[in-house]
Design an enzyme around this catalytic site. Structure first.
Site, PDB file in Angstrom:
ATOM      1  N   TYR A 148      48.232  67.626  42.088  1.00  0.00           N
ATOM      2  CA  TYR A 148      46.919  67.768  42.727  1.00  0.00           C
ATOM      3  C   TYR A 148      46.426  66.379  43.116  1.00  0.00           C
ATOM      4  CZ  TYR A 148      41.895  68.696  43.277  1.00  0.00           C
ATOM      5  OH  TYR A 148      40.612  68.782  43.751  1.00  0.00           O
ATOM      6  N   ASP A 243      49.592  58.433  42.836  1.00  0.00           N
ATOM      7  CA  ASP A 243      48.241  58.918  42.577  1.00  0.00           C
ATOM      8  C   ASP A 243      48.004  58.812  41.077  1.00  0.00           C
ATOM      9  OD1 ASP A 243      45.861  60.151  42.215  1.00  0.00           O
ATOM     10  OD2 ASP A 243      46.397  62.037  43.206  1.00  0.00           O
ATOM     11  N   LYS A 271      38.523  58.730  37.949  1.00  0.00           N
ATOM     12  CA  LYS A 271      38.324  59.088  36.540  1.00  0.00           C
ATOM     13  C   LYS A 271      38.011  57.855  35.669  1.00  0.00           C
ATOM     14  CE  LYS A 271      40.224  63.585  37.136  1.00  0.00           C
ATOM     15  NZ  LYS A 271      41.276  64.016  38.053  1.00  0.00           N
TER      16      LYS A 271
HETATM   17  C1  LIG Z   1      41.161  64.465  39.524  1.00  0.00           C
HETATM   18  C2  LIG Z   1      42.256  64.071  40.422  1.00  0.00           C
HETATM   19  C3  LIG Z   1      42.027  63.798  41.786  1.00  0.00           C
HETATM   20  C4  LIG Z   1      40.694  64.035  42.441  1.00  0.00           C
HETATM   21  O1  LIG Z   1      39.696  63.213  41.948  1.00  0.00           O
HETATM   22  P1  LIG Z   1      38.156  63.651  42.149  1.00  0.00           P
HETATM   23  O2  LIG Z   1      37.391  62.501  41.594  1.00  0.00           O
HETATM   24  O3  LIG Z   1      37.991  64.931  41.398  1.00  0.00           O
HETATM   25  O4  LIG Z   1      37.955  63.838  43.610  1.00  0.00           O
HETATM   26  C5  LIG Z   1      43.076  63.301  42.526  1.00  0.00           C
HETATM   27  N1  LIG Z   1      44.279  63.104  41.982  1.00  0.00           N
HETATM   28  C6  LIG Z   1      44.538  63.366  40.694  1.00  0.00           C
HETATM   29  C7  LIG Z   1      45.890  63.087  40.138  1.00  0.00           C
HETATM   30  C8  LIG Z   1      43.538  63.882  39.879  1.00  0.00           C
HETATM   31  O5  LIG Z   1      43.819  64.177  38.603  1.00  0.00           O
END
Ligand SMILES: *Cc1c(COP(=O)(O)O)cnc(C)c1O
Length: 431
Positions: A148, A243, A271
């Site tokens: 994701y 990511d 995060k």
């Molecule tokens: C949470 C997450 C996102 C999205 O971040 P948001 O701050 O919720 O937009 C993107 N990539 C990964 C791997 C994530 O865990």
């Protein structure tokens, strides 16, 4: 341990919320869609614990989906936020704090030479994809199922049925035109990756992945997969994007790339980097980052980007992680939890496997190994729901889906872990 909790106030407030907000929430994952029933409504977090509006206390294994690696109300972050508020909430102009946070990120994350601060993980991945396309002059992006990357249109795609890899929209509102430029492959599938680069040589702008995946539950990359990711992208001139929104600063201070010794071209963060405030970042090689507006031509902007309060929280968080690293304690108590969960499941004859990297882990109701979405999606999700609700009843707040990693924080004690394992044993005993 509290039992037979009443969650009447939560029920009432969630019923009200459903009239006010779609599904009663401001982010879909909170709605307990995967486990059924009403979500718990919270009023306070402190250390490893959350208190709901009925006054029940829970040991928290979500940690706001990752940011709370040092527990709720971590004093240095709280103090930094208070101090920043006293100086004004937003200027829309440069501040010294942005330099300080950028330096902290660049020093921490091996591949990052230059960084742009944004407001969320989604913004970071969306911008990194645009940058990779602008830099290479190519269109195609490869992603892996079960990973994701936020709600970016071109990444909200699923594997199509006909062609092996061509993606189709995964959400109404995503156009076929948008999804057409995304290829979707299986995580850890080296052959699939190499074939895609043969077939689309010279046309692939970027490969994006979670280098430790948390969004299909915790799944780790094989050494061969990591090696092939770096080699195929490098040979073809494509941009490798890690990511690290979830695993960055979590599995190690320098993220998964420092743990595995693999250097991506771009890295996305979120995060933890914002210390619990809305902040994300993307960064990487100077030669690529200098294509971002206004140094270069790839458009990127944000009214609140580098916001002084979020930046203050991020600085306090990264400074604490650097100067008083929690990673040894996290490894120790996370291993204790892993061992305890495995023993409880084995003793009760529950088919399972556990994946863990540091303080990220998932107990899969599947004999394993779980290495990709193909195996993760074969889990017994009904069993997971029973496990989840059994634990809520016992004051343990786990991620509300089989396909989310749990997070241990530095505030969790051995006693918290042992209480959790005892609760898990009780739940399994009733099966
Ligand atoms: C949470 C997450 C996102 C999205 O971040 P948001 O701050 O919720 O937009 C993107 N990539 C990964 C791997 C994530 O865990």
């Amino acid at each position: 341990m509290s039992k037979a909790l009443s969650r009447e106030q939560s029920r009432i407030e969630f019923a009200r919320a459903k009239e006010l907000m779609p599904g009663g929430v401001n982010s879909a994952a909170r709605a307990f869609g995967a486990v059924g029933g009403d979500p718990v409504v919270f009023q306070e977090g402190d250390g490893a614990y959350l208190t709901d509006i009925d006054g029940n206390r829970y040991i928290d294994y979500i940690g706001s989906w990752g940011p709370m690696i040092l527990g709720h109300q971590f004093a240095p972050v709280k103090d930094a936020v208070h101090a920043a508020v006293e100086r004004g909430t937003s200027f829309g102009a440069p501040t010294v704090a942005e330099n300080v946070l950028a330096e902290l990120i660049i020093d921490a994350v091996p591949s990052v030479e230059m960084v742009r601060l944004v407001n969320s993980g989604t913004e970071a991945t969306m911008s990194a994809i645009r940058l990779a396309r602008g830099y290479t002059g190519r269109d195609i992006v490869i992603k892996f199922s079960g990973n994701y990357h936020g709600h970016v249109d071109s990444l909200l795609v699923a594997a199509g049925s006909a062609a092996a890899t061509l993606a189709v929209p995964n959400s109404p509102g995503v156009t076929v035109g948008t999804s057409k430029d995304t290829l979707i492959l299986q995580y850890n599938d080296v052959q699939g990756l190499e074939q895609a680069f043969e077939k689309y040589a010279g046309k692939i702008a970027a490969v994006i992945l979670e280098p430790v995946c948390g969004n299909m539950g915790c799944v780790t990359p094989t050494a061969d997969f990591l090696k092939s990711l770096r080699a195929t992208t490098q040979d073809d001139g494509a941009v490798l994007i890690f990511d690290e929104v979830m695993c960055g600063f979590r599995v190690a201070f320098g993220g998964a790339q420092s743990l595995f010794g693999v250097t991506p071209d771009l890295t996305t963060m979120g995060k933890i980097v914002g210390g619990g405030l809305p902040l994300g970042a993307f960064g990487g090689k100077r030669a690529i980052m200098e294509n971002v507006l206004p140094a270069g031509k790839v458009f990127q902007a944000g009214t609140l980007s580098g916001n002084p309060i979020a930046t203050a929280a991020g600085i306090a968080m990264l400074t604490a992680l650097r100067d008083t690293p929690p990673y040894e304690h996290l490894e120790k108590i996370s291993r204790r939890l892993e061992v305890g969960l495995a023993e409880a499941a084995t003793a009760a004859g529950v088919e399972h496997s556990i994946n863990r990297v540091g303080s990220m882990m998932t107990l899969f109701f599947h004999p394993g190994p779980v290495t990709a979405w193909e195996s993760a999606s074969a889990c017994d999700t009904q069993r997971f729901s029973k496990y989840f609700w059994g634990l809520i009843e016992r004051g343990i707040y786990m991620p509300c889906s089989q396909f989310e990693a749990l997070f241990v924080s530095n505030s969790h004690t051995e006693q918290d872990i042992d209480e959790t394992i005892a609760a898990v044993k009780e739940v399994f005993a009733k099966w």
